[in-house]
Scaffold this motif. Structure first.
Motif, PDB file in Angstrom:
ATOM      1  N   ALA A   1       0.991  -0.974   0.205  1.00 60.28           N
ATOM      2  CA  ALA A   1       0.048  -0.202   0.060  1.00 60.28           C
ATOM      3  C   ALA A   1       0.969   1.130  -0.022  1.00 60.28           C
ATOM      4  N   VAL A   2       1.056   2.050  -0.860  1.00 62.18           N
ATOM      5  CA  VAL A   2       2.009   2.956  -1.190  1.00 62.18           C
ATOM      6  C   VAL A   2       1.400   4.138  -1.227  1.00 62.18           C
ATOM      7  N   THR A   3       2.051   5.275  -0.372  1.00 63.16           N
ATOM      8  CA  THR A   3       1.577   6.686  -0.246  1.00 63.16           C
ATOM      9  C   THR A   3       2.672   7.359  -0.519  1.00 63.16           C
ATOM     10  N   VAL A   4       2.453   8.329  -1.387  1.00 65.79           N
ATOM     11  CA  VAL A   4       3.399   9.602  -1.771  1.00 65.79           C
ATOM     12  C   VAL A   4       3.090  10.679  -1.075  1.00 65.79           C
ATOM     13  N   LEU A   5       3.869  11.143  -0.115  1.00 62.77           N
ATOM     14  CA  LEU A   5       3.844  12.206   0.555  1.00 62.77           C
ATOM     15  C   LEU A   5       4.219  13.539   0.011  1.00 62.77           C
ATOM     16  N   LEU A   6       3.282  14.616  -0.532  1.00 66.39           N
ATOM     17  CA  LEU A   6       3.764  15.674  -0.854  1.00 66.39           C
ATOM     18  C   LEU A   6       3.917  16.644   0.052  1.00 66.39           C
TER      19      LEU A   6
ATOM     20  N   ALA B   1       0.699  25.717  -2.081  1.00 69.14           N
ATOM     21  CA  ALA B   1      -0.268  25.113  -2.847  1.00 69.14           C
ATOM     22  C   ALA B   1       0.081  24.973  -4.129  1.00 69.14           C
ATOM     23  N   HIS B   2       0.526  25.775  -4.760  1.00 72.38           N
ATOM     24  CA  HIS B   2       0.783  25.864  -6.394  1.00 72.38           C
ATOM     25  C   HIS B   2       1.731  24.747  -6.494  1.00 72.38           C
ATOM     26  N   ARG B   3       2.761  24.676  -5.769  1.00 71.42           N
ATOM     27  CA  ARG B   3       3.985  23.795  -6.138  1.00 71.42           C
ATOM     28  C   ARG B   3       3.474  22.178  -5.748  1.00 71.42           C
ATOM     29  N   THR B   4       2.742  22.039  -4.713  1.00 66.08           N
ATOM     30  CA  THR B   4       2.164  20.717  -4.393  1.00 66.08           C
ATOM     31  C   THR B   4       1.332  20.212  -5.611  1.00 66.08           C
ATOM     32  N   LYS B   5       0.663  20.927  -6.005  1.00 61.38           N
ATOM     33  CA  LYS B   5      -0.525  20.538  -7.322  1.00 61.38           C
ATOM     34  C   LYS B   5       0.402  20.261  -8.370  1.00 61.38           C
TER      35      LYS B   5
ATOM     36  N   VAL C   1      -0.753  12.244  -0.522  1.00 55.84           N
ATOM     37  CA  VAL C   1      -1.218  13.084   0.457  1.00 55.84           C
ATOM     38  C   VAL C   1      -0.546  14.137   0.686  1.00 55.84           C
ATOM     39  N   ARG C   2      -0.984  15.449   1.144  1.00 51.59           N
ATOM     40  CA  ARG C   2      -0.110  16.508   1.212  1.00 51.59           C
ATOM     41  C   ARG C   2       0.022  16.715   2.813  1.00 51.59           C
ATOM     42  N   GLY C   3       1.112  17.234   3.343  1.00 49.91           N
ATOM     43  CA  GLY C   3       1.600  17.442   4.499  1.00 49.91           C
ATOM     44  C   GLY C   3       0.770  18.232   5.399  1.00 49.91           C
ATOM     45  N   THR C   4       0.207  19.246   4.810  1.00 48.52           N
ATOM     46  CA  THR C   4      -0.547  20.251   5.688  1.00 48.52           C
ATOM     47  C   THR C   4      -2.123  19.739   5.608  1.00 48.52           C
ATOM     48  N   ASP C   5      -2.407  18.654   5.068  1.00 46.94           N
ATOM     49  CA  ASP C   5      -3.813  17.969   5.263  1.00 46.94           C
ATOM     50  C   ASP C   5      -3.868  17.479   6.820  1.00 46.94           C
ATOM     51  N   TYR C   6      -2.350  16.952   7.386  1.00 48.12           N
ATOM     52  CA  TYR C   6      -2.716  16.498   8.757  1.00 48.12           C
ATOM     53  C   TYR C   6      -1.835  17.018   9.711  1.00 48.12           C
ATOM     54  N   GLN C   7      -0.610  17.854   9.184  1.00 50.45           N
ATOM     55  CA  GLN C   7       0.650  18.126   9.926  1.00 50.45           C
ATOM     56  C   GLN C   7       0.160  19.673  10.667  1.00 50.45           C
ATOM     57  N   LEU C   8      -1.131  19.961  10.322  1.00 50.34           N
ATOM     58  CA  LEU C   8      -1.593  21.243  11.037  1.00 50.34           C
ATOM     59  C   LEU C   8      -2.679  20.647  12.313  1.00 50.34           C
ATOM     60  N   SER C   9      -2.942  19.620  12.294  1.00 52.43           N
ATOM     61  CA  SER C   9      -4.105  19.399  13.174  1.00 52.43           C
ATOM     62  C   SER C   9      -3.631  19.389  14.832  1.00 52.43           C
ATOM     63  N   ARG C  10      -4.503  19.181  15.816  1.00 56.42           N
ATOM     64  CA  ARG C  10      -4.270  19.316  17.139  1.00 56.42           C
ATOM     65  C   ARG C  10      -3.418  18.362  17.548  1.00 56.42           C
ATOM     66  N   GLU C  11      -3.586  16.963  17.180  1.00 62.17           N
ATOM     67  CA  GLU C  11      -3.092  15.969  17.641  1.00 62.17           C
ATOM     68  C   GLU C  11      -1.502  15.712  17.188  1.00 62.17           C
TER      69      GLU C  11
ATOM     70  N   ASP D   1       5.735  11.629  10.631  1.00 62.15           N
ATOM     71  CA  ASP D   1       4.612  11.235   9.533  1.00 62.15           C
ATOM     72  C   ASP D   1       4.690   9.558   9.244  1.00 62.15           C
ATOM     73  N   GLU D   2       5.779   8.804   9.947  1.00 58.48           N
ATOM     74  CA  GLU D   2       5.653   7.420   9.903  1.00 58.48           C
ATOM     75  C   GLU D   2       4.192   6.748  10.471  1.00 58.48           C
ATOM     76  N   GLU D   3       4.120   7.723  11.858  1.00 58.95           N
ATOM     77  CA  GLU D   3       3.106   7.036  12.644  1.00 58.95           C
ATOM     78  C   GLU D   3       1.556   7.710  12.151  1.00 58.95           C
ATOM     79  N   TYR D   4       1.610   9.070  11.616  1.00 60.16           N
ATOM     80  CA  TYR D   4       0.455   9.639  11.228  1.00 60.16           C
ATOM     81  C   TYR D   4      -0.090   9.217   9.581  1.00 60.16           C
ATOM     82  N   LEU D   5       0.911   8.587   9.042  1.00 61.35           N
ATOM     83  CA  LEU D   5       0.637   7.831   7.614  1.00 61.35           C
ATOM     84  C   LEU D   5       0.160   6.386   7.908  1.00 61.35           C
TER      85      LEU D   5
END
Length: 543
Positions: A87-92, A110-114, A137-147, A192-196
């Motif tokens: 199961a492969v994830t590419v983290l942008l 945002a532009h560079r990630t797209k 997956v984009r880093g800012t989709d989860y890296q700005l979360s409270r947890e 990132d290893e844990e959150y992905l």
């Protein structure tokens, strides 16, 4: 690292049609680990595969400079992971790009990630990798979360400054007064290893210190160690690491076929040497796995050995080490195969106005920066100082005051032909010179020769009683630069200072070799069309 490829019968292009569930643990391990430089946690990988688990693996890329063809090395491994049922994830990693000394300004993230997502997907499709098995997956989709933020604070409470600096030494830009953001970078990559929710992280060998950092500190937060899979680092076109920040070291997937060929012609490619050879490394890690038994073709004239094909990389490497394949041969073969790969990407981009606009938004044109001019006296005395071009002799006549001299008008790509006075009357007839392509040294200081100013010099090989003009390869045009691999990253001097005797110091290293190629320090003089030759003089001095 060694792999058990001999026990695995599945081959490159065929294996996407094979159900990974039918593969044995050994076959899956082969695909996951082949061509890797190192695996940390190989015992854990084997245990998970024996349990029948489909390994979750992620590959992260910081969205900073434009992606380049070295990404194909990583993309090839993503294909292997998919073959093994991973199961492969590419983290942008947009936030990482911002934290790394502000390489990616916040307003451009945002532009560079797209843009990265478009290019990476297009690269995968160009080698036949199905995208439905991949997750982006984009880093800012989860890296700005409270947890995640709380875990960052928890990480900072156990990590020492020393370990944070050490972990990022090979990846994070190193500056004298480092920003705090660079110290956070390794901790975020570990989290990132844990959150992905993956079992393994994949990256280049330059990530090793971050990987060992993650193995040390994730358990401090109550999280398990992950497996770490490391690719070898592929040299760039200048011999160093291929990097987005070094334009001369990389090829953009959107470069035209002509630009690709031109950049490869300029690449550092030392004859018979494998180490540090970025062109050969790209063939090994990308082209031959893609060809998967099909022929890698080098087309060349019969007098240079004729057409030659290879189906196994090791055979190409051996031929190169034995000087049976020359740098120019290798570059031409790689350029042909690479352009075949890139053409679908170029066509896809050309058909999408949205993507064209996105590139402009992600990488707006920079204003030119003023910089101090490096004086000629600060440069090494080597071939790069010479302005050597292809010329065409438009007219020839005898010098009015000297029977041994010719007076030629030579087109070297300037607005007007140059006047050249040469001492060739003893060796060539005027008919033999007229309308002939020649090799011309164009930045000597003009000199009076029996009352007429000579503005350039025709280069020739000479022995005690014989002189032969250098011959540009067929298809070369007047004004085309004659370059030498490894000595073409700087512009030549505008004019050689005769008092410094620069050409006189360079000239002893200009010689013809046993294959009648003109060389500098053993490296052929070339144009984009091929190598410069002579008719029959081998081992002769060039002047």
């Amino acid at each position: 690292m060694a792999d058990d490829s001999s026990s695995v019968k599945l081959k490159g292009k065929e294996s996407f049609g094979v159900d990974p569930d039918t593969l044995s643990p050994e076959q899956k391990k082969h695909f996951i680990t082949r061509n890797l430089e190192e695996v940390l946690g190989e015992d854990r990988l084997e245990a998970l595969l024996k349990e029948g688990k489909n390994i979750g693996v992620y590959w992260g890329t910081a969205t900073t400079g434009k992606p380049h063809i070295a990404y194909y090395v990583g993309v090839m491994k993503l294909a292997d992971f998919l073959r093994a049922g991973c199961a492969v994830t590419v983290l942008l990693a947009d936030l990482h790009g911002y934290l790394d000394n502000l390489k990616a300004p916040w307003e451009l993230l945002a532009h560079r990630t797209k843009y990265y997502e478009f290019i990476i997907k297009a690269m995968l499709e160009s080698i036949g990798v199905p995208l439905d098995k991949l997750k982006f997956v984009r880093g800012t989709d989860y890296q700005l979360s409270r947890e995640y933020t709380l875990d960052v604070y928890r990480m900072t409470s156990v990590v020492t400054e020393h370990d944070a600096k050490k972990a990022g030494a090979e990846v994070v830009k190193q500056v004298k007064n480092a920003l705090l953001s660079g110290l956070l970078y390794p901790g975020l990559q570990a989290l990132d290893e844990e959150y992905l929710k993956v079992d393994a992280q994949f990256g280049g060998e330059d990530q090793r210190k971050i990987f060992t950092f993650a193995e040390k500190y994730l358990p401090h937060l109550g999280y398990k160690k992950r497996i770490h899979l490391m690719n070898p680092m592929v040299p760039g076109l200048t011999g160093a690491k291929m990097s987005s920040s070094e334009p001369d070291s990389k090829i953009d997937p959107l470069d035209s076929a002509q630009v690709v060929r031109k950049k490869l012609q300029k690449a550092f490619c030392e004859p018979a040497k494998v180490e540090g050879n970025g062109v050969l490394a790209f063939a090994k890690h990308v082209l031959f796995p893609i060809l998967s038994g099909e022929e890698f073709v080098i087309d060349r004239e019969e007098k240079f050995g004729g057409r030659v094909t290879f189906t196994v990389y090791q055979d190409l490497e051996e031929a190169y080490k034995k000087d049976e394949v020359y740098p120019l041969d290798l570059k031409n073969g790689v350029a042909n195969e690479l352009n075949k790969m890139l053409e679908p990407i170029r066509q896809q981009f050309a058909a999408s106005k949205e993507m064209q606009d996105l590139r402009d938004l992600a990488y707006p044109a920079e204003k030119p920066k003023s910089k101090a001019k490096v004086g000629a006296s600060d440069r090494a005395v080597d071939y790069s100082r010479l302005d050597v071009r292809v010329g065409r002799v438009l007219s020839v006549e005898k010098h009015p005051d000297a029977d041994t001299l010719y007076l030629e008008k030579v087109d070297v790509g300037d607005k007007e032909p140059r006047t050249v006075v040469s001492g060739l009357a003893k060796y060539l007839t005027m008919e033999e010179l007229h309308e002939r392509n020649v090799v011309v040294l164009c930045n000597l200081k003009p000199a009076n020769m029996r009352g007429i100013k000579s503005e350039a010099m025709l280069l020739a090989a000479s022995s005690d009683d014989k002189v032969e003009l250098l011959v540009p390869p067929p298809g070369s045009k007047p004004g085309q630069r004659v370059f030498v691999d490894g000595y073409n990253t700087e512009e030549p001097d505008e004019m050689l200072n005769p008092k410094k005797k620069i050409f006189e110091q360079i000239q002893p290293d200009l010689k013809t070799n046993s294959k009648l190629l003109a060389t500098y320090r053993g490296i052929p003089l070339s144009t984009d069309e091929g190598g410069v030759t002579v008719k029959s003089l081998s081992g002769a001095s060039i002047r």
